[in-house]
Design a protein around this motif. Sequence first.
Motif, PDB file in Angstrom:
ATOM      1  N   ASN A  91       0.914  -1.277   0.102  1.00  6.59           N
ATOM      2  CA  ASN A  91      -0.134  -0.123   0.133  1.00  6.59           C
ATOM      3  C   ASN A  91       1.019   1.287   0.110  1.00  6.59           C
ATOM      4  OD1 ASN A  91      -2.744   1.425  -0.238  1.00  6.59           O
ATOM      5  ND2 ASN A  91      -2.442   1.617   2.065  1.00  6.59           N
ATOM      6  N   LEU A  92       2.102   1.099  -0.940  1.00  5.79           N
ATOM      7  CA  LEU A  92       2.647   2.694  -0.889  1.00  5.79           C
ATOM      8  C   LEU A  92       2.737   3.024  -2.366  1.00  5.79           C
ATOM      9  CD1 LEU A  92       6.093   0.919   0.715  1.00  5.79           C
ATOM     10  CD2 LEU A  92       4.603   2.777   1.549  1.00  5.79           C
ATOM     11  N   LYS A  93       2.736   4.296  -2.374  1.00  5.72           N
ATOM     12  CA  LYS A  93       2.637   4.990  -3.727  1.00  5.72           C
ATOM     13  C   LYS A  93       4.197   4.808  -4.435  1.00  5.72           C
ATOM     14  CE  LYS A  93      -0.511   8.552  -2.760  1.00  5.72           C
ATOM     15  NZ  LYS A  93      -0.652  10.117  -2.690  1.00  5.72           N
ATOM     16  N   PHE A  94       4.128   4.598  -5.707  1.00  5.40           N
ATOM     17  CA  PHE A  94       5.271   4.336  -6.412  1.00  5.40           C
ATOM     18  C   PHE A  94       5.657   5.637  -7.036  1.00  5.40           C
ATOM     19  CE2 PHE A  94       7.216   3.507 -10.512  1.00  5.40           C
ATOM     20  CZ  PHE A  94       8.205   2.159 -10.130  1.00  5.40           C
ATOM     21  N   HIS A  95       7.228   5.651  -6.876  1.00  4.72           N
ATOM     22  CA  HIS A  95       7.757   6.753  -7.302  1.00  4.72           C
ATOM     23  C   HIS A  95       9.223   6.302  -7.550  1.00  4.72           C
ATOM     24  CE1 HIS A  95       5.052   8.877  -4.624  1.00  4.72           C
ATOM     25  NE2 HIS A  95       4.838  10.071  -5.508  1.00  4.72           N
ATOM     26  N   ALA A  96       9.709   6.726  -9.124  1.00  6.76           N
ATOM     27  CA  ALA A  96      10.792   6.270  -9.630  1.00  6.76           C
ATOM     28  C   ALA A  96      11.678   7.549 -10.253  1.00  6.76           C
ATOM     29  CB  ALA A  96      10.796   5.152 -10.720  1.00  6.76           C
ATOM     30  N   VAL A  97      12.986   7.769  -9.864  1.00  3.33           N
ATOM     31  CA  VAL A  97      13.520   8.615 -10.678  1.00  3.33           C
ATOM     32  C   VAL A  97      14.736   7.917 -11.562  1.00  3.33           C
ATOM     33  CG1 VAL A  97      15.166  10.605 -10.437  1.00  3.33           C
ATOM     34  CG2 VAL A  97      13.217  10.403  -8.625  1.00  3.33           C
ATOM     35  N   VAL A  98      14.693   8.261 -12.811  1.00  7.84           N
ATOM     36  CA  VAL A  98      15.432   7.830 -14.071  1.00  7.84           C
ATOM     37  C   VAL A  98      16.473   8.755 -14.496  1.00  7.84           C
ATOM     38  CG1 VAL A  98      15.605   6.447 -15.984  1.00  7.84           C
ATOM     39  CG2 VAL A  98      13.750   5.831 -14.345  1.00  7.84           C
ATOM     40  N   GLY A  99      17.764   8.846 -14.314  1.00  7.79           N
ATOM     41  CA  GLY A  99      18.539   9.384 -15.130  1.00  7.79           C
ATOM     42  C   GLY A  99      19.167   9.025 -16.371  1.00  7.79           C
ATOM     43  N   LEU A 100      19.097   9.810 -17.214  1.00  9.08           N
ATOM     44  CA  LEU A 100      19.632   9.443 -18.663  1.00  9.08           C
ATOM     45  C   LEU A 100      20.769  10.404 -18.948  1.00  9.08           C
ATOM     46  CD1 LEU A 100      16.620   8.738 -20.838  1.00  9.08           C
ATOM     47  CD2 LEU A 100      17.817   7.383 -19.437  1.00  9.08           C
ATOM     48  N   HIS A 101      21.931  10.119 -19.656  1.00 12.27           N
ATOM     49  CA  HIS A 101      22.879  10.745 -19.844  1.00 12.27           C
ATOM     50  C   HIS A 101      22.510  10.934 -21.504  1.00 12.27           C
ATOM     51  CE1 HIS A 101      27.245  12.115 -20.534  1.00 12.27           C
ATOM     52  NE2 HIS A 101      27.094  11.965 -21.932  1.00 12.27           N
ATOM     53  N   LEU A 102      22.187  11.892 -21.980  1.00 11.02           N
ATOM     54  CA  LEU A 102      21.618  11.987 -23.478  1.00 11.02           C
ATOM     55  C   LEU A 102      22.809  12.101 -24.518  1.00 11.02           C
ATOM     56  CD1 LEU A 102      19.303  15.417 -22.575  1.00 11.02           C
ATOM     57  CD2 LEU A 102      18.784  12.860 -22.622  1.00 11.02           C
ATOM     58  N   ARG A 103      22.543  10.553 -25.017  1.00  7.02           N
ATOM     59  CA  ARG A 103      23.436  10.320 -26.139  1.00  7.02           C
ATOM     60  C   ARG A 103      22.586  10.297 -27.246  1.00  7.02           C
ATOM     61  NH1 ARG A 103      24.491   6.526 -21.911  1.00  7.02           N
ATOM     62  NH2 ARG A 103      26.261   7.240 -20.577  1.00  7.02           N
ATOM     63  N   SER A 104      21.965   9.202 -27.793  1.00  7.03           N
ATOM     64  CA  SER A 104      21.236   8.987 -28.982  1.00  7.03           C
ATOM     65  C   SER A 104      19.886   9.551 -28.468  1.00  7.03           C
ATOM     66  CB  SER A 104      21.110   7.365 -29.353  1.00  7.03           C
ATOM     67  OG  SER A 104      20.064   7.460 -30.213  1.00  7.03           O
ATOM     68  N   GLN A 105      19.529  10.378 -29.597  1.00  5.24           N
ATOM     69  CA  GLN A 105      18.065  10.900 -29.520  1.00  5.24           C
ATOM     70  C   GLN A 105      17.177   9.905 -29.749  1.00  5.24           C
ATOM     71  OE1 GLN A 105      17.897  14.553 -31.572  1.00  5.24           O
ATOM     72  NE2 GLN A 105      15.310  14.626 -31.594  1.00  5.24           N
TER      73      GLN A 105
END
Length: 352
Positions: A301-315
């Motif tokens: 019964n927990l809310k879901f939060h994810a933080v995803v970091g990208l190094h911007l290489r290929s568009q």
Amino acid sequence: MAFKLWSLDEETLYEHVFERYMQLEAQCRELPQDLGIQDKSSGVLELAIEPLGVEASKKKKRVRRRNKDDYHVRVEQSISSLHSSRDNDNSTTGYVVWSTTPFFINWLLYSASAAPFRLGTQVEVVHGPSCEGHMLDLPKLINLSGTDRSKRGILELGAGISGILPVVLGNFVDVYVSTDQRGILNKLKHNTLENLSQLTRRQCVSRTLRLEPPPTTPSETATLELPSKPTLDLEVTALDWEKINLRDETTHSLHLELSLLGRTSSSVYVLAMDVIYNEYLIDPFLKTLEQLKYCFQSTYNLKFHAVVGLHLRSQDVTTLFLERAVIEHDLAVYDIVDQAIQESRFNFYLIT
């Protein structure tokens, strides 16, 4: 000013990607044109986590911040394994330190605009008529307050060998679980143990690292002393996105850690830094997020939060990742809009 969130849908995701890569093009002379390895010339890295470079002025002056701690980690990496065709079934990017992680830690700890992740507040959602005036409640990702007794947890996906995130952010949560493929774990455990001195605010215990709290003698328990440090339960365990099936306890070994996070935490964040660098990783990663979301919501019964970091290489890879997350997997994806991030080669997404 706090960061804002750009809600991405089937239309706005393309607008976002176009604008972000146009920003990169405009800054091509200022930004490093590389793949994002922190240092590919050395097997041992000395990294300082401090505010210089994130909220510094143009003259690079040191700035005052709420958290007075600096962090200095020593990380052993394997350049030879990165180029190996034999190590870890040819999945070798986890053997080196990537620059997304130090940038994210600096921004999270020291940037004024990252305050919602430290304070747990409402954040404005921008772009699109349906979002106008909408606010999203965010729980604290890290807890800098000594008076807040709520328990917080972090589950890291694709941790790699560095162990930087747990020994720094572990100061501000109650449970931290680092995961990666089994072939990465020995080096991840080694680097984590080597840098436990950076856990200055917590007493660390761990089943997987075999760390137990120091024993107390009868004389110590009878003596009136200063309050002891709060405890961090820090675990390192294997998680293969290709094989995960959280609904079948016999097929994986993560249930102990998920249970620990779910039972003891009032909020849990999933962190994944620079784990999407080709199209083949996208679907296994998103399916893993879906299963974790279902597990935390339905079981605990927990809310879901994810933080995803990208190094911007290929568009193309960035676009494909957002397309599949938003359209095929029906996840709520937000671009974290902040000037410091927009002036870098990185981008961070909140997924709920």
